[in-house]
Design an enzyme around this catalytic site. Structure first.
Site, PDB file in Angstrom:
ATOM      1  N   LEU A 188       7.186   3.561   0.149  1.00  0.00           N
ATOM      2  CA  LEU A 188       7.098   3.823   1.592  1.00  0.00           C
ATOM      3  C   LEU A 188       6.590   5.032   1.649  1.00  0.00           C
ATOM      4  O   LEU A 188       6.643   6.045   0.915  1.00  0.00           O
ATOM      5  CB  LEU A 188       8.274   3.788   2.195  1.00  0.00           C
ATOM      6  CG  LEU A 188       9.305   2.458   2.249  1.00  0.00           C
ATOM      7  CD1 LEU A 188      10.604   2.939   2.829  1.00  0.00           C
ATOM      8  CD2 LEU A 188       8.758   1.548   3.197  1.00  0.00           C
ATOM      9  N   ASP A 189       5.246   5.094   2.631  1.00  0.00           N
ATOM     10  CA  ASP A 189       4.549   6.380   2.700  1.00  0.00           C
ATOM     11  C   ASP A 189       5.561   7.442   3.419  1.00  0.00           C
ATOM     12  O   ASP A 189       6.669   7.408   3.842  1.00  0.00           O
ATOM     13  CB  ASP A 189       3.212   6.052   3.363  1.00  0.00           C
ATOM     14  CG  ASP A 189       3.582   5.712   4.950  1.00  0.00           C
ATOM     15  OD1 ASP A 189       4.461   6.601   5.657  1.00  0.00           O
ATOM     16  OD2 ASP A 189       3.039   4.758   5.481  1.00  0.00           O
ATOM     17  N   ARG A 190       5.060   8.415   3.163  1.00  0.00           N
ATOM     18  CA  ARG A 190       5.802   9.761   3.722  1.00  0.00           C
ATOM     19  C   ARG A 190       6.293   9.846   5.130  1.00  0.00           C
ATOM     20  O   ARG A 190       7.569  10.088   5.075  1.00  0.00           O
ATOM     21  CB  ARG A 190       4.700  11.033   3.478  1.00  0.00           C
ATOM     22  CG  ARG A 190       5.638  12.404   3.377  1.00  0.00           C
ATOM     23  CD  ARG A 190       4.697  13.292   3.298  1.00  0.00           C
ATOM     24  NE  ARG A 190       5.392  14.813   3.328  1.00  0.00           N
ATOM     25  CZ  ARG A 190       4.738  15.808   3.073  1.00  0.00           C
ATOM     26  NH1 ARG A 190       3.291  16.007   2.904  1.00  0.00           N
ATOM     27  NH2 ARG A 190       5.597  16.984   3.055  1.00  0.00           N
ATOM     28  N   THR A 192       7.082   6.794   6.861  1.00  0.00           N
ATOM     29  CA  THR A 192       7.887   5.736   6.856  1.00  0.00           C
ATOM     30  C   THR A 192       9.535   6.020   6.337  1.00  0.00           C
ATOM     31  O   THR A 192       9.429   6.553   5.456  1.00  0.00           O
ATOM     32  CB  THR A 192       7.163   4.639   6.202  1.00  0.00           C
ATOM     33  OG1 THR A 192       5.754   4.306   6.769  1.00  0.00           O
ATOM     34  CG2 THR A 192       7.988   3.181   6.455  1.00  0.00           C
TER      35      THR A 192
END
Length: 320
Positions: A188-190, A192
């Site tokens: 999960l990106d930063r 999200t």
């Protein structure tokens, strides 16, 4: 009358546990000629205690929290006890590696299929040291017992084991979850938030992240402006990105919410795919929260907290 677009009919999409469950799409669309549904899984995990008429914060809920805490501590102590032992029985060593049960391991040992430090061992009850090299069927194995940690990731953490820029990672949040080292399943990106699984089970990680597995993921998307019906139709048909056509399994407005809040189910795992889909149509994603991954939800897990999967949940993942 508002139009809603979805590729398959689903159970209610839940953006907040305190909200009433509401329909997540009505019209049926199919991708690749297949009808896909995870409604049974969602109903199983999302409804929680309200399904039985209990009020949040009641004595029963507090008792359940204490019981869960006790079970979590007991599981951790059991695993930690094995870690600090100097030796371990060979059959348990094999079983902990995830190959088979202890009884089946005994049969493999008797058949002469297991080597320790280059020598075939057929002795029942043989004790193995941690420094020993154990080989089964020509492949080295490790005695770590599989651990499965479900984290409700907050914003500002990256989904890697370490970061050269000294940024916060999900590993900081699960540092006390297991005596073994675990790794994130996917990313999960930063910015999200939401559900992410961490484990030391390499086979499970490979299975859940492989494109052929089609792990289902459901997101609550908040846009910078209202999504038009026409743009929703275009998303259903597929948006062309660098990797190819990005298809979604289901998309719908969330009833009772502004038209800039969208429920979205997707299985492809391209980097920042949801954000790029909306950017291609002129929208910016202000908030992105993953509420379900492979049938697992963040129910009863506060933001930034984690829990160990139950045996039933682990077995369900293995059968998917």
């Amino acid at each position: 009358m508002e139009k809603k677009y979805s590729k398959v009919e689903k159970e209610p999409f839940v953006s907040n546990q305190s909200e009433e469950r509401k329909p997540f799409g009505q019209t049926n669309f199919k991708r690749g000629g297949e009808g896909r549904s995870s409604s049974d899984k969602r109903g199983k995990y999302e409804r929680g205690s309200l399904k039985y008429g209990r009020r949040p914060g009641s004595e029963t809920d507090r008792d359940d929290d204490r019981a869960r805490s006790f079970v979590q501590k007991r599981r951790f102590k059991k695993v930690e006890k094995d870690v600090h032992k100097d030796t371990i029985r060979l059959n348990k060593y094999i079983a902990n590696s995830g190959i088979c049960s202890r009884r089946e391991a005994d049969e493999l040992i008797v058949q002469g299929l297991v080597e320790v430090n280059g020598q075939v061992v057929t002795e029942m009850g043989y004790q193995v040291e941690k420094t020993d090299k154990v080989v089964f069927d020509g492949q080295g194995i490790t005695p770590e017992k599989p651990v499965y940690v479900l984290l409700n990731k907050p914003k500002g953490y990256i989904s890697t084991t370490k970061d050269d820029k000294a940024r916060k990672t999900v590993m900081d949040l699960v540092a006390n979850a297991s005596p073994y080292r675990v790794f994130p399943v996917g990313r999960l990106d930063r910015s999200t938030t939401g559900v992410i699984l961490l484990t030391n089970d390499g086979h499970m990680t490979k299975k859940l992240t492989h494109p052929s597995f089609d792990a289902k993921k459901i997101y609550h998307v908040t846009l910078d402006k209202k999504l038009t019906n026409e743009d929703m139709r275009l998303i259903v048909e597929g948006i062309r990105l660098e990797e190819g056509i990005a298809t979604v399994d289901q998309i719908s407005f969330i009833e009772g919410k502004p038209k800039n809040e969208i429920g979205m189910e997707i299985h492809i795992g391209w980097n920042r795919v949801i954000r790029r889909i909306f950017q291609r149509l002129g929208y910016e994603v202000e908030a992105l929260d993953r509420v379900m991954f492979a049938g697992l939800t963040k129910k009863n897990i506060k933001r930034g907290h984690w829990r160990i999967l139950t045996d039933l949940e682990v077995n369900t993942l293995k059968m998917l």
